[in-house]
Design an enzyme around this catalytic site. Structure first.
Site, short mmCIF file in Angstrom:
data_model
loop_
_atom_site.label_atom_id
_atom_site.label_comp_id
_atom_site.label_asym_id
_atom_site.label_seq_id
_atom_site.Cartn_x
_atom_site.Cartn_y
_atom_site.Cartn_z
N HIS A 6 0.80 -1.22 0.00
CA HIS A 6 0.00 0.00 0.00
C HIS A 6 0.83 1.26 0.00
O HIS A 6 0.35 2.32 -0.37
CB HIS A 6 -1.01 -0.06 1.14
N ARG B 205 -10.78 3.91 -1.79
CA ARG B 205 -10.16 3.23 -0.65
C ARG B 205 -10.21 4.17 0.55
O ARG B 205 -9.27 4.90 0.80
CB ARG B 205 -8.71 2.88 -0.98
N ARG C 30 -15.59 2.01 -0.52
CA ARG C 30 -15.27 0.77 0.16
C ARG C 30 -15.03 1.13 1.62
O ARG C 30 -14.24 2.03 1.91
CB ARG C 30 -14.00 0.14 -0.43
N GLU D 118 -12.39 -11.09 -2.66
CA GLU D 118 -10.95 -11.08 -2.42
C GLU D 118 -10.47 -12.37 -1.79
O GLU D 118 -9.27 -12.60 -1.65
CB GLU D 118 -10.58 -9.93 -1.47
N ASN E 37 -5.86 -8.11 -6.30
CA ASN E 37 -4.61 -8.05 -5.54
C ASN E 37 -4.64 -9.05 -4.38
O ASN E 37 -3.70 -9.81 -4.16
CB ASN E 37 -4.38 -6.65 -4.97
N ASP E 38 -5.74 -9.02 -3.65
CA ASP E 38 -5.85 -9.95 -2.52
C ASP E 38 -6.30 -11.32 -2.98
O ASP E 38 -5.86 -12.33 -2.43
CB ASP E 38 -6.82 -9.40 -1.47
N ARG F 6 1.54 -10.61 -1.15
CA ARG F 6 1.66 -9.59 -2.20
C ARG F 6 2.72 -8.54 -1.90
O ARG F 6 3.11 -7.77 -2.77
CB ARG F 6 0.31 -8.91 -2.44
N CYS G 239 -11.41 -4.42 -9.72
CA CYS G 239 -10.78 -3.17 -9.27
C CYS G 239 -9.35 -3.40 -8.78
O CYS G 239 -8.69 -2.46 -8.35
CB CYS G 239 -11.62 -2.51 -8.20
C1 PEP Z 1 -7.54 -5.74 -4.12
O1 PEP Z 1 -7.28 -6.46 -3.16
O2 PEP Z 1 -7.42 -6.08 -5.31
C2 PEP Z 1 -8.02 -4.36 -3.90
C3 PEP Z 1 -8.48 -3.62 -4.89
O3 PEP Z 1 -7.93 -3.88 -2.65
P1 PEP Z 1 -6.54 -3.37 -2.00
O4 PEP Z 1 -5.50 -3.34 -3.09
O5 PEP Z 1 -6.79 -2.03 -1.43
O6 PEP Z 1 -6.29 -4.41 -0.97
MG MG Z 2 -7.78 -5.89 -1.15
#
Ligand code: PEP
Ligand code: MG
Length: 752
Positions: A371, A477, A513, A612, A635-636, A646, A683
């Site tokens: 992040h 976010r 979110r 996720e 991503n998750d 990640r 997303c």
């Molecule tokens: C994800 O997990 O793909 C997502 C969009 O949320 P974040 O990247 O904020 O965990």
């Molecule tokens: Mg996520």
């Protein structure tokens, strides 16, 4: 009306704070201001001492001044204790007759029958109570109560930052010496976290090293008390200036980020002790370091991550103060036009860098989907992550050129490299000035409509999203404004930020979110419990369900901001239908509260969830019956589906968005959504990675939410795409069981 006037002038509290010479002085000025504005007879502030489990009066106007420090009670006692215990305002018109009233001899409070106590809280922390008292016939109105709640929430910000100063002193041992500087190689390859270029002298951000260096060196020149006072003044001015700039640039993030630095500077025990030593003839740099050691020793020993964060603040401040002392005139900004090299960065570091126009940053550990990288992109700080700890050994000021487009870091670059870098900067500036060509709607060559939405992290992303004609916000976010601050934002502060986003989108859909903290998104001001696996721990929706006051506050702010908007609310990290229903129930509860209070709010937002976690896939059918929409957080999803952290660059080669399981999971979600007439969007970062676009469209994905900067490029690719061909490719990919086969189908081999 006075109540409203007070509400409007709340920013005055920040000024009062900045002008005060001590925490106690600030609290006293605050009670005087409130007494005057609300025409009340008494105003007192009690602070809660967690260790002693005691509420102690810290300032009063109207009661006997000797009561300060003397009036103490358990939270289980009195009406003041009741406000803190029950976390709600307590108002009594005949206080002395109330069975829970606790009289204090000598305070003179018996004559004030109208008694209003408002708890001061910050997130889950109980900070204290603001108490107002008036004589028999002068009741408090609803407006007065509202005004007090607003003051209490603002006070919480400031006091939270001041609490750590209320500790005592103890001796300190020297820290280990850092290793001497050694040369680093000339070129290092890293990974792009945020594209762009930066060229300038480097600044090694190694706090321990910096303070240790200052402690070790000799100070042959003797400075006067006047030099010390001037350095303190200059330091305060610089910090206030920094604070103002952060506020201008990042309105949603700004909240006295440098408050603790300023507070330390104003603390009698700290600066006063230094001055005493200086007046006895000790050279100012040595006096500063001696007192600093005492402070750091107290903080270092603390178990609390909040206090440990303050160690960093103290170190930052001392380096700044000594720099100011030695240079006699104010030093240049710490990061301006420099390439910062660090082993670890906090979000507040990035904020500060951004406000000082840093040239770029190199992080010598971490992963690009962390992040911190996402935040760097929001702040547009070119950043590379390179596994090269040797860079930390460079001497401060060594010229470093950062090509964050390719991930290359050049140490002492030669003329040719610098020249080509300058050419590229010029070309890029010219390109920036030419507005990218984007259309308001995107269709494939054969007319399939794809919606391109924006991912927003901070409000600073919004203007680019609008310039690039996004069709709405697919993912806001909301945790980012929480992460970059130094304290929990209040409901009103959240409302202001959310309202600005909603207004900017002007009727286009906005998807909030809810808080997704925990994992690698920690709050410096919140003591998350130590966990072996924080990314699988008490995070995200689990945190919200476990901390209902915080969650409800956020849901209320979202519903209030969403009046008249195409509002969507979605919950992160949902693992089961039960999680989803619980979260949605709380959203309904927030709406009911607002309705009962007659506070304007959005009554029926669409309510969706993030996909996720792999466990959601086999149960997607039942979720599709309840959720209004799905947003796939790849991503998750990839992290948990493939069991690959990640943020860990060591296992990067296992992080495969094109793993067959990932594609099949996406297909299942899209199909279930279709069957139930729901929308499914993507997303996560996969949505902007051009290699996967065709397959995603071929599988039926019709909405993508990406960081705004990617919109033009994705639109171009989609416009050239043939959806029938995309479908054929998707079918082939979905029937392949091996990563290798899929790579071949996607043309990966021919690229390498
Ligand atoms: C994800 O997990 O793909 C997502 C969009 O949320 P974040 O990247 O904020 O965990
Ligand atoms: Mg996520």
């Amino acid at each position: 009306m006075e109540g409203f006037q007070l509400l409007c002038d709340i920013s005055e509290l920040n000024h009062l704070f900045r002008d005060s010479v001590s925490v106690e002085g600030f609290l006293q000025k605050t009670v005087e201001m409130v007494t005057h504005r609300l025409k009340t007879d008494v105003c007192s502030i009690y602070l809660y001492d967690e260790e002693e489990d005691l509420l102690v009066m810290r300032a009063t106007q109207g009661l006997h001044p000797d009561s300060v420090g003397q009036v103490r009670m358990k939270p289980s006692e009195g009406l003041t204790g009741k406000a803190l215990r029950e976390l709600r305002p307590i108002y009594e018109t005949r206080a002395t007759r109330h069975p829970e009233f606790k009289p204090f001899i000598g305070t003179n409070e018996e004559q004030f029958e109208n008694f209003l106590a408002v708890p001061i809280t910050r997130g889950l922390n109980r900070i204290g109570v603001l108490v107002l008292q008036r004589g028999k016939r002068r009741k408090f109105s609803d407006e007065d109560i509202m005004a007090c709640k607003a003051v209490a929430s603002q006070l919480a910000n400031i006091i939270e930052n001041a609490r750590f100063l209320m500790t005592l002193h103890a001796p300190h041992e020297d820290k280990p010496r850092p290793e001497p500087a050694t040369p680093a190689p000339d070129m290092i390859r890293g990974k792009t976290a945020c594209a762009g270029f930066g060229f300038g002298p480097c600044r090694i951000l190694n706090r321990e090293h910096t303070l240790a260096t200052l402690s070790r060196r000799e100070y042959p020149e003797v400075y006067s008390p006047a030099d010390f006072d001037r350095a303190v003044r200059t330091t305060a001015e610089q910090l206030e200036d920094l604070q103002n700039r952060v506020e201008e640039k990042l309105s949603d993030a700004a909240s006295l980020i440098f408050a603790s630095h300023l507070l330390i500077l104003k603390d009698h025990a700290f600066v006063g002790e230094m001055r005493k030593r200086i007046e006895k003839g000790i050279n100012p740099p040595l006096a500063i370091l001696e007192i600093t050691r005492q402070y750091l020793d107290i903080f270092d020993r603390s178990e609390s991550s909040y206090i440990r964060e303050k160690v960093q603040d103290v170190e930052d401040l001392i380096v700044r103060l000594i720099d100011n002392l030695l240079q006699k005139s104010g030093p240049a900004e710490e990061f301006a036009h420099r390439v910062v090299i660090a082993r670890e960065l906090f979000p507040s570091d990035l904020l500060r860098m951004s406000s000082e126009e840093v040239a770029g940053a190199v992080l010598v550990a971490g992963g690009v989907t962390s992040h911190l990288s996402i935040l760097a992109r929001s702040l547009q700080i070119p950043m590379v992550i390179a596994q090269a700890p040797e860079l930390m050994k460079l001497t401060d000021g060594t010229p470093v050129l950062l090509d964050a487009d390719t991930g290359n870091v050049y140490v002492r670059p030669n003329e040719t490299i610098v020249h080509s870098f300058r050419n590229r900067i010029e070309a890029r500036t010219a390109l920036k000035e030419r507005k990218p060509e984007v259309k308001p709607e995107t269709t494939t060559r054969d007319g399939v409509r794809i919606r391109l939405m924006a991912n927003i992290n901070l409000l600073s992303d919004v203007s680019l999203a609008k310039d690039l004609l996004c069709e709405g916000v697919g993912l806001y976010r909301t945790e980012f404004p929480f992460i970059v601050r130094s304290d929990f934002p209040s409901e009103e502060e959240q409302l202001l930020a959310y309202r600005r986003l909603v207004e900017a989108m002007d009727g286009k859909p906005v998807t909030f979110r809810t808080l997704d903290i925990g994992g690698d998104k920690v709050l410096s001001y919140y003591p998350f419990p130590q966990e072996q696996n924080p990314s699988m721990g008490m995070r995200s929706i689990r945190f919200s369900l476990d901390n209902r006051p915080i969650f409800l506050q956020q849901l209320r702010a979202i519903l209030r901001a969403g009046v008249g908007a195409d509002l969507r609310v979605m919950f992160p990290m949902i693992a089961s239908l039960d999680d989803f229903l619980q979260a949605r129930q709380l959203l309904r509860q927030a709406a009911e509260q607002l309705k009962a209070e007659q506070t304007p709010h959005h009554e029926s937002p669409k309510v969706g969830m993030m996909v996720e976690l792999p466990c959601v896939i086999p149960t997607i059918e039942s979720l599709a019956e309840e959720a209004d929409f799905f947003s796939i957080g790849t991503n998750d999803l990839i992290q948990f589906m493939l069991g690959v952290d990640r943020t860990n660059e060591k296992v990067e080669s296992y992080y495969l968005p094109h793993h067959p399981a990932v594609f099949r999971a996406i297909r299942d979600v899209v199909a279930a959504a279709d069957r139930h007439g729901r929308e499914a969007s993507i997303c996560g970062d996969m949505a902007h990675e051009t290699a996967y676009l065709t397959v995603l469209v071929g599988m039926g994905v019709r909405t993508l939410s990406v960081e705004p900067v990617y919109i033009p490029q994705i639109q171009k690719i989609l416009e050239m795409m043939d959806s029938a061909k995309a479908k054929t490719l998707a079918e082939k990919v979905l029937s392949s069981g091996s990563v290798n086969d899929i790579e071949r189908l996607l043309g990966f081999e021919s690229q390498s």
